[in-house]
Design an enzyme around this catalytic site. Sequence first.
Site, PDB file in Angstrom:
ATOM      1  N   LYS A 191       0.830  -1.216   0.000  1.00 38.50           N
ATOM      2  CA  LYS A 191       0.000   0.000   0.000  1.00 38.50           C
ATOM      3  C   LYS A 191       0.860   1.260   0.000  1.00 38.50           C
ATOM      4  O   LYS A 191       0.443   2.303  -0.520  1.00 38.50           O
ATOM      5  CB  LYS A 191      -0.962  -0.010   1.190  1.00 38.50           C
ATOM      6  CG  LYS A 191      -0.296  -0.080   2.573  1.00 38.50           C
ATOM      7  CD  LYS A 191      -0.044   1.263   3.193  1.00 38.50           C
ATOM      8  CE  LYS A 191       0.663   1.136   4.537  1.00 38.50           C
ATOM      9  NZ  LYS A 191       0.860   2.423   5.211  1.00 38.50           N
ATOM     10  N   THR A 248      -4.040   5.267   3.352  1.00 38.90           N
ATOM     11  CA  THR A 248      -2.715   5.734   2.966  1.00 38.90           C
ATOM     12  C   THR A 248      -2.735   6.459   1.624  1.00 38.90           C
ATOM     13  O   THR A 248      -1.983   7.410   1.422  1.00 38.90           O
ATOM     14  CB  THR A 248      -1.731   4.551   2.903  1.00 38.90           C
ATOM     15  OG1 THR A 248      -1.822   3.817   4.120  1.00 38.90           O
ATOM     16  CG2 THR A 248      -0.306   5.026   2.727  1.00 38.90           C
TER      17      THR A 248
END
Length: 334
Positions: A191, A248
């Site tokens: 991620k 994120t």
Amino acid sequence: MQRIAVLGAGSWGTAFAKVLADAGRDVVLWARRPEVADEITGQKLNTGYLPGIRLPETLRATADPILALDGAEAVVLAVPSQTLRANLASWRELLPEGVTLVSLAKGIELGTGKRMSEVVAEVAQVPSEHVAVVSGPNLAREIAAQQPTATVVACMDHERAVAVQRASANGYFRPYTITDVVGCELGGACKNVIALACGIAHGLGFGDNTMASLITRGLAETARLGAALGADPMTFAGLAGLGDLVATCASPLSRNRSFGERLGKGETLAQAQEAAHGQVAEGVKSCSSIQDLGAKHGVDMPITDGVRRVCHDGLDPRAMAAELLGRAQKAERQ
């Protein structure tokens, strides 16, 4: 688990130490610099990483790892992924026998392609079942401000995962447990790279459709890598997968997204690093090791490869966008 040592006083290490202290645990936080430890213990502040956040009165800090580890029933490792091996090697002889080791680091080690739990088990010379991983939508600043969030504690030994869950649960931090360590760690590492891509896209002036496309296709290549390494595919639909990815990629609090945005606006890697006060986003380092891991297992990871080439080969961000859009057309689930 009552007595817990947290090794690493950066943003996430300090925030997680606060989580544990707010859950009623006896927490000692190790800081590399004595002045940081003194500020945490004396003023209940860590202005270098979490300015304006008041830390619990019960939280203590030290620059002496011997004091931090004395009597610990669990040890939380909160140092960057690429420094974990060296740091843990220096602490190995101090670790209490049979202690649960909890990794907060999200990355794949350069050179070895090992996940962080693999590095911990190897260096600490402990069974893999003794290592737990915490991952999820865990932006440190928001957690330190006691904004509600959920997370995942992954461990091959379910009872150890439950023990960490109980030690960290409080009024604003809700942990769940799984045994899929592989999927949890791959979600946390990949991620960061996809968030760099989203930041680059934002810096180029692209909007929400582009972001949603990158998040979705980034999740697809993460899941492909997970399948090749034996992860549970459902993990990537959960907090350690989709949850962490969305937070994120979307938040300006994300160092990876902010770093990528600077690259998209035309800054060099060095300029972006300078703007980040000398700190390099985790994804900048991990994109190479993740790409190597994918290549080793025959997994196509075009977004990761594009980010790697922008960061390390000088590829123009606009050329990366054009290449991704110009790839051969195919069915979505291929």
